[in-house]
Design an enzyme around this catalytic site. Structure first.
Site, PDB file in Angstrom:
ATOM      1  CD  GLU A   1      -0.191   6.783   6.194  1.00 29.17           C
ATOM      2  OE1 GLU A   1       0.719   6.530   7.002  1.00 29.17           O
ATOM      3  OE2 GLU A   1      -0.567   5.977   5.303  1.00 29.17           O
TER       4      GLU A   1
ATOM      5  CB  CYS B   1      -3.026   0.500  -2.449  1.00 31.41           C
ATOM      6  SG  CYS B   1      -3.096   2.211  -3.000  1.00 31.41           S
TER       7      CYS B   1
ATOM      8  CG  ASP C   1      -1.778   1.237   1.350  1.00 32.90           C
ATOM      9  OD1 ASP C   1      -2.379   1.608   0.325  1.00 32.90           O
ATOM     10  OD2 ASP C   1      -1.859   1.851   2.432  1.00 32.90           O
ATOM     11  CB  SER C   2       0.220   4.810  -0.561  1.00 33.34           C
ATOM     12  OG  SER C   2      -0.868   4.995   0.317  1.00 33.34           O
TER      13      SER C   2
ATOM     14  CG  HIS D   1      -5.072   5.172   4.333  1.00 30.09           C
ATOM     15  ND1 HIS D   1      -4.518   4.609   3.216  1.00 30.09           N
ATOM     16  CD2 HIS D   1      -4.035   5.725   5.031  1.00 30.09           C
ATOM     17  CE1 HIS D   1      -3.207   4.815   3.227  1.00 30.09           C
ATOM     18  NE2 HIS D   1      -2.887   5.484   4.314  1.00 30.09           N
TER      19      HIS D   1
ATOM     20  CB  CYS E   1      -9.344   4.742   0.438  1.00 28.78           C
ATOM     21  SG  CYS E   1      -7.707   5.191   1.046  1.00 28.78           S
TER      22      CYS E   1
HETATM   23  N1  DGL Z   1      -4.701   3.344   0.852  1.00 27.29           N
HETATM   24  C1  DGL Z   1      -4.727   3.746  -0.497  1.00 27.29           C
HETATM   25  C2  DGL Z   1      -5.993   3.404  -1.208  1.00 27.29           C
HETATM   26  O1  DGL Z   1      -6.579   2.384  -0.880  1.00 27.29           O
HETATM   27  C3  DGL Z   1      -4.125   5.051  -0.918  1.00 27.29           C
HETATM   28  C4  DGL Z   1      -4.186   6.247  -0.059  1.00 27.29           C
HETATM   29  C5  DGL Z   1      -3.253   7.314  -0.595  1.00 27.29           C
HETATM   30  O2  DGL Z   1      -2.044   7.110  -0.559  1.00 27.29           O
HETATM   31  O3  DGL Z   1      -3.759   8.355  -1.068  1.00 27.29           O
HETATM   32  O4  DGL Z   1      -6.411   4.056  -2.119  1.00 27.29           O
END
Ligand code: DGL
Length: 314
Positions: free
Chosen positions: A189, A99, A36-37, A223, A221
């Protein structure tokens, strides 16, 4: 059958063992790569750790280059392919793109690069789950909301995937509304998973979605599951929230079973917890990743390897 795990062997080396007829056994001993990012993909990793106690995992968080969600598709594609190459070099039996943004714009690139190593991506899993979660009585006039990053929303990947799946399964096409919520990513984050500011941001983003009155909302997402409570409070009561992680677990399980790659079947060090066997890589030296990962996974993480993917040195 007992195999001695040797994760230092690359996939190429593992392939050569086919000739000796022990490929499935060798593959079973390899870890599963997840990326993931940043820390969002840990929402997927956590369910994988719970579901597969005998498996080991490599997790890559591209914190040094996050957020992905506000970057151009070509940039995210380049990052995702670099991470794929890195994981393949380490020797993984499967790659989970944890991600949505990377899945949305780089799913095919990652799949092509990794072939024949299977790739599982969260968008397909999330779309499938959302359709399954529509209550029976609303199947003919369902409303689905999609929350994601700017890049994911702009790609229309969820809308297209839901339309395809509905068509394939003879379901009435649902009414869909999308909302980009980019500020949710830095809030997660930073560890601001609740509190006044997060509630306000959620209310602000989700006003129009609340009026749309969706039956199901996709947390598009990885997150966002960490903000499930504030998100739920900003939506009409009873709105179902879709987190793709359980569907990812199902896909991983079926690959492990169908290919005979289940670590448990070859008695790979089952006495050692998969939590201690998980190796973390991060493209940033900051301590934030380790702290938030420890808090979210509820386990100590002794070491996070720093990797510079531009040079691929760790
Ligand atoms: N967690 C990621 C997603 O599912 C990316 C969040 C990001 O880096 O903007 O899209």
């Amino acid at each position: 059958m007992t195999c001695i795990p040797d994760t230092s062997l690359s996939v190429e080396n593992k392939r050569s063992t086919d000739k000796r007829g022990s490929r499935a056994c060798d593959m079973a001993t390899l870890p599963i790569g997840v990326f993931d990012s940043g820390i969002g993909g840990l929402t997927v990793l956590k369910m994988l750790l719970d579901a597969f106690p005998a498996e080991s995992f490599l997790y890559f968080g591209d914190l040094g280059r996050s957020p992905y969600g506000s970057k151009a598709a070509d940039t995210v594609r380049r990052y995702a392919v670099q991470i794929t190459d890195f994981l393949l070099k380490k020797g993984v039996k499967m790659i989970v793109i944890a991600c949505n943004t990377a899945s949305a714009v780089a799913g095919d690139d990652v799949r092509n690069r990794a072939h024949p190593i299977p790739v599982i991506e969260v968008v397909r899993c999330g779309a499938k789950m959302a359709l399954e979660m529509i209550p029976e009585e609303h199947r003919k006039s369902a409303r689905i909301g999609i929350l994601g990053t700017d890049t994911t929303v702009k790609s229309d990947v969820y809308v297209n995937r839901i339309h395809e799946l509905a068509l394939k399964n003879g379901l009435t096409q649902p009414d869909i509304r999308q909302q980009a919520c980019p500020l949710f990513v830095p809030l997660v984050e930073e560890g601001w998973w609740k509190g006044e500011v997060t509630e306000k941001v959620a209310e602000n983003y989700l006003g129009a979605m609340k009026s749309f009155d969706p039956h199901v909302v996709i947390l598009g997402c990885t997150h966002f599951p960490l903000l499930a409570d504030p998100i739920a409070r900003a939506l009409p009561e009873g709105t179902a929230l879709t987190d793709c992680a359980p569907a990812v677990v199902d896909e991983v399980r079926s690959i492990l079973i169908n290919r005979g790659w289940n670590a448990a079947d070859v008695n790979v060090a089952v006495e050692e917890s998969n939590r201690t066997k998980t190796v973390f890589y991060c493209s940033d030296t900051s301590d934030t990743f380790r702290r938030q990962a420890e808090r979210f996974l509820d386990m100590p993480i002794e070491f996070v390897h720093h990797v510079d993917l531009e040079t691929c040195e760790d």
